[in-house]
Enzyme design. Structure first.
Site: not given
Ligand code: F6R
Length: 243
Positions: A69, A138, A140, A145
């Site tokens: 990314d 979380n 990801h 997400e």
């Protein structure tokens, strides 16, 4: 579960194990295609790969790397861009060719075209041989997400406030954190022949236990990895205990 699980004592041991897997891959296949990540987690792995290169001469001359990314809007020269991070922490210390070191271009004028180009690159390489991953609190992976489709390919995402806050530590101030990023999708990540996920530290404890115990669900992106036929999870004691 098809996971291959390795529990280790410490961050150092986790990094040692992960670096061995990547170094072995490069030694066995000088044309290896490596999927790489940024963040704090892989730093120890990169350090060891560099140390091995210096000591044993493992060559990256014909290796290709593909990062997960990049932030939208940050140039290669911006110290918080992922390209800059990779230059400083990895690329510049090995005999890897710049043209074989890929990170999405967050400054591309047409981001849709850039996402398509990046996905085709992965396909043209015949998929990556081994992908290194960290995990968000979380769940990801990349910038995918909770709620991201498991069918997603490389795409542009709006960063959540939480992710912007957590990643703020790599910026001078909070306002500088971009609001968008380009990320390989879940389906892009799953194309890799092997996946290695590293989980270290008490902040990641909940994520680790959710990964181990919960069903596969788009609400917890990393759970997609449990569907992969060659998935290795390496975690340390702190992550397991949460203290
Ligand atoms: C980095 C990336 C992220 C990180 C994750 C964990 O390229 O894609 O998903 O792996 O946010 O970050 P750290 O390792 O800093 O805890």
């Amino acid at each position: 579960m098809k996971m291959n699980i390795i529990e280790v004592e410490s961050y150092e041991e986790m990094s040692e194990k992960a670096s061995e897997l990547f170094i072995q891959k490069v030694r066995n296949n000088p044309n290896a295609k490596l999927g790489l990540a940024t963040g704090s987690t892989p730093l120890g792995t990169y350090k060891r790969m560099i140390a091995d290169y210096k000591k044993n001469g493992t060559s990256y001359k014909n290796v290709t790397t593909v990062n997960l990314d990049e932030y939208v809007g940050l140039s290669k020269k911006h110290p918080s861009s992922y390209r800059y991070y990779m230059n400083e922490r990895f690329y510049h210390h090995l005999n890897l060719k710049q043209e074989n070191a890929h990170v999405p271009d967050g400054t591309a004028l047409d981001l849709t075209i850039e996402c398509e180009r990046y996905e085709s690159l992965i396909d043209q390489l015949g998929g990556l041989d081994i992908q290194l991953l960290g995990i968000g609190q979380n769940g990801h992976i990349g910038f995918n997400e909770p709620g991201t489709s498991f069918d997603s390919l490389t795409h542009v995402v709006e960063l959540t406030e939480n992710t912007r806050e957590v990643n703020g530590r790599f910026f001078q101030n909070r306002e500088e954190v971009p609001t968008k990023a380009i990320t390989m999708g879940i389906a892009s990540i799953l194309k890799s022949k092997r996946i290695v996920l590293l989980i270290s530290g008490k902040e990641k404890s909940q994520a680790l236990h959710r990964l181990l115990n919960e069903d596969v669900t788009e609400n917890f992106p990393a759970s997609a990895l449990k569907k992969h036929p060659n998935f290795t999870l390496i975690y340390d004691k702190e992550a397991w205990k949460g203290v």
